[in-house]
Design a protein around this motif. Structure first.
Motif, PDB file in Angstrom:
ATOM      1  N   THR A  48      54.542  31.397  38.051  1.00  0.00           N
ATOM      2  CA  THR A  48      53.124  31.467  38.412  1.00  0.00           C
ATOM      3  C   THR A  48      52.969  31.328  39.925  1.00  0.00           C
ATOM      4  O   THR A  48      53.798  30.730  40.603  1.00  0.00           O
ATOM      5  CB  THR A  48      52.317  30.359  37.720  1.00  0.00           C
ATOM      6  OG1 THR A  48      52.822  29.088  38.129  1.00  0.00           O
ATOM      7  CG2 THR A  48      52.399  30.473  36.209  1.00  0.00           C
ATOM      8  N   THR A  75      47.262  29.324  44.065  1.00  0.00           N
ATOM      9  CA  THR A  75      46.258  29.903  44.959  1.00  0.00           C
ATOM     10  C   THR A  75      45.216  28.853  45.336  1.00  0.00           C
ATOM     11  O   THR A  75      44.993  27.890  44.603  1.00  0.00           O
ATOM     12  CB  THR A  75      45.534  31.101  44.315  1.00  0.00           C
ATOM     13  OG1 THR A  75      44.838  30.654  43.136  1.00  0.00           O
ATOM     14  CG2 THR A  75      46.519  32.196  43.943  1.00  0.00           C
ATOM     15  N   THR A 126      41.835  40.170  44.456  1.00  0.00           N
ATOM     16  CA  THR A 126      41.749  40.302  43.000  1.00  0.00           C
ATOM     17  C   THR A 126      43.081  40.040  42.323  1.00  0.00           C
ATOM     18  O   THR A 126      43.163  40.055  41.094  1.00  0.00           O
ATOM     19  CB  THR A 126      41.264  41.714  42.624  1.00  0.00           C
ATOM     20  OG1 THR A 126      42.154  42.687  43.188  1.00  0.00           O
ATOM     21  CG2 THR A 126      39.858  41.955  43.155  1.00  0.00           C
ATOM     22  N   SER A 127      44.138  39.837  43.108  1.00  0.00           N
ATOM     23  CA  SER A 127      45.473  39.578  42.570  1.00  0.00           C
ATOM     24  C   SER A 127      46.187  38.583  43.480  1.00  0.00           C
ATOM     25  O   SER A 127      46.075  38.680  44.709  1.00  0.00           O
ATOM     26  CB  SER A 127      46.282  40.887  42.496  1.00  0.00           C
ATOM     27  OG  SER A 127      47.582  40.673  42.004  1.00  0.00           O
ATOM     28  N   PRO A 128      46.870  37.568  42.938  1.00  0.00           N
ATOM     29  CA  PRO A 128      47.193  37.341  41.525  1.00  0.00           C
ATOM     30  C   PRO A 128      46.031  36.820  40.690  1.00  0.00           C
ATOM     31  O   PRO A 128      46.151  36.677  39.473  1.00  0.00           O
ATOM     32  CB  PRO A 128      48.306  36.281  41.602  1.00  0.00           C
ATOM     33  CG  PRO A 128      47.985  35.519  42.846  1.00  0.00           C
ATOM     34  CD  PRO A 128      47.470  36.530  43.805  1.00  0.00           C
ATOM     35  N   THR A 129      44.887  36.519  41.323  1.00  0.00           N
ATOM     36  CA  THR A 129      43.662  36.155  40.629  1.00  0.00           C
ATOM     37  C   THR A 129      42.503  36.506  41.553  1.00  0.00           C
ATOM     38  O   THR A 129      42.722  36.982  42.673  1.00  0.00           O
ATOM     39  CB  THR A 129      43.659  34.644  40.268  1.00  0.00           C
ATOM     40  OG1 THR A 129      42.511  34.362  39.458  1.00  0.00           O
ATOM     41  CG2 THR A 129      43.625  33.791  41.527  1.00  0.00           C
ATOM     42  N   THR A 130      41.301  36.309  41.097  1.00  0.00           N
ATOM     43  CA  THR A 130      40.142  36.568  41.950  1.00  0.00           C
ATOM     44  C   THR A 130      39.849  35.332  42.791  1.00  0.00           C
ATOM     45  O   THR A 130      39.481  34.282  42.259  1.00  0.00           O
ATOM     46  CB  THR A 130      38.916  36.938  41.097  1.00  0.00           C
ATOM     47  OG1 THR A 130      39.201  38.118  40.329  1.00  0.00           O
ATOM     48  CG2 THR A 130      37.709  37.194  41.985  1.00  0.00           C
ATOM     49  N   PHE A 131      40.042  35.435  44.099  1.00  0.00           N
ATOM     50  CA  PHE A 131      39.777  34.316  44.999  1.00  0.00           C
ATOM     51  C   PHE A 131      39.638  34.846  46.418  1.00  0.00           C
ATOM     52  O   PHE A 131      39.968  35.988  46.708  1.00  0.00           O
ATOM     53  CB  PHE A 131      40.868  33.242  44.914  1.00  0.00           C
ATOM     54  CG  PHE A 131      42.202  33.633  45.504  1.00  0.00           C
ATOM     55  CD1 PHE A 131      42.758  32.893  46.533  1.00  0.00           C
ATOM     56  CD2 PHE A 131      42.927  34.715  45.019  1.00  0.00           C
ATOM     57  CE1 PHE A 131      43.987  33.235  47.081  1.00  0.00           C
ATOM     58  CE2 PHE A 131      44.161  35.053  45.544  1.00  0.00           C
ATOM     59  CZ  PHE A 131      44.693  34.311  46.587  1.00  0.00           C
ATOM     60  N   ASN A 144      44.901  41.240  48.744  1.00  0.00           N
ATOM     61  CA  ASN A 144      46.056  41.086  47.852  1.00  0.00           C
ATOM     62  C   ASN A 144      47.400  41.147  48.570  1.00  0.00           C
ATOM     63  O   ASN A 144      48.448  41.185  47.931  1.00  0.00           O
ATOM     64  CB  ASN A 144      46.032  42.130  46.723  1.00  0.00           C
ATOM     65  CG  ASN A 144      44.728  42.118  45.950  1.00  0.00           C
ATOM     66  OD1 ASN A 144      44.122  41.065  45.740  1.00  0.00           O
ATOM     67  ND2 ASN A 144      44.274  43.277  45.527  1.00  0.00           N
TER      68      ASN A 144
END
Length: 239
Positions: A99, A102, A158-163, A188
Motif C-alpha cells: 500500500t 498518502t 486521483t491515484s493512488p487515491t483522491t487527495f 499523480n
C-alpha cells in the motif's frame, strides 16, 4: 506485513524586508500621490479606520521590464511577503509493502511590490530513530508499491487515491499568480529533492493557496519504526 507509522511535520520561514517606496526629499515626504478629485489616507474613530478615494483616473498594476506601478489612491507603499502554513502535522498512517501512504498539507503566499517569489523545500526524507531514511523519489513518476520511496507534488491527484488540490487563487486569477514549479506540477506524479523550488510567482501576487501531496512506499526489507520528517518550507521574494 505492516512495517511502520509515518508522521511528517511542516514548518515555515517568513522573510519580509521593511522597505518603503515613498516620495521623499530632504524637507518633504509625500505619503500617497494621486491624480483626481481627492482622497483620504486615514480617517479614524474609536472603532473604525477608513481609507478613501474619489474619482481615481487609473487603478491596478502596470509593469515593464524594469519597473512596476500600482495605481489607486489607497494603494499601500509597503513591500511585503506573507507566508503561512496551515496545519503542521501530516500522518501517512500505517504502511505496508503493498500500500502507498498518502497525506496533504496547505500553505499560502502573498507578495506585494515584488518581482516574484519562490518557495523551496528543505529537509531530508523521513527517517526512523536508528537513522534509516526513506529513499527520495529522485525522478518524477507514479508511486510504486513494494519500492522504498518518498515524494510530493502540489496537484489534485486521483491515484493512488483522491487527495491533494490545485493551487487556489484568492480572490481570483486576475489578482493572484502563484503556480507550481516544474517537477511537482503533474497530477499523480511525484518526486522529492532536498532544496528544490516547488512553487513560485513571477510578479507581485495576491494570495495563492498551495496543497502539498505526500506519498511514501516501503520495500519488504525496509527497517520498521516510526519515521518522522521536519519539513521546512522557505519563501523568498525579490524586491
Amino acid at each position: 506485513m505492516i512495517r511502520k507509522i509515518l508522521f511528517l511535520s511542516s514548518l515555515c520561514l517568513l522573510l519580509s524586508p521593511p522597505i518603503l517606496a515613498q516620495h521623499t526629499s530632504p524637507n518633504y515626504r509625500i505619503e500617497e500621490s494621486t491624480i483626481g478629485p481627492g482622497g483620504l489616507n486615514d480617517a479614524n474613530s474609536s472603532n473604525y479606520n477608513l481609507r478613501a478615494s474619489l474619482g481615481d483616473l487609473g487603478v491596478g498594476n502596470s509593469t515593464s521590464t524594469n519597473f512596476q506601478l500600482y495605481g489607486g489612491f489607497t494603494t499601500t507603499d509597503e513591500e511585503y511577503l506573507e507566508f503561512v502554513v496551515n496545519g503542521a502535522i501530516v500522518d501517512l498512517g500505517l504502511l505496508s509493502d503493498s500500500t502507498t501512504g498518502t497525506g496533504s498539507a496547505t500553505f499560502y503566499v502573498r507578495s506585494y511590490l515584488s518581482n516574484g517569489y519562490v518557495v523551496s523545500t528543505v529537509g531530508d526524507p523521513p527517517a526512523n530513530s536508528a537513522g534509516e531514511t526513506l529513499d527520495a523519489k529522485s525522478a518524477q513518476g507514479a508511486p510504486i508499491t513494494g519500492t522504498e520511496e518518498f515524494g510530493i507534488n502540489l496537484k489534485a491527484n486521483t491515484s493512488p487515491t483522491t487527495f491533494g488540490a490545485e493551487p487556489q487563487q484568492v480572490p481570483d486569477s486576475s489578482f493572484s499568480f502563484g503556480y507550481v514549479s516544474t517537477g511537482y506540477n503533474t497530477a499523480n506524479q511525484f518526486k522529492y529533492t532536498n532544496g528544490d523550488i516547488i512553487a513560485q510567482a513571477d510578479s507581485s501576487s495576491g494570495q495563492t493557496t498551495f496543497t502539498i501531496s505526500y506519498i511514501a512506499n516501503i520495500a519488504l526489507l525496509t527497517p520498521a519504526g516510526l519515521y518522522t520528517m521536519d519539513h521546512v518550507l522557505v519563501a523568498t521574494a525579490t524586491f
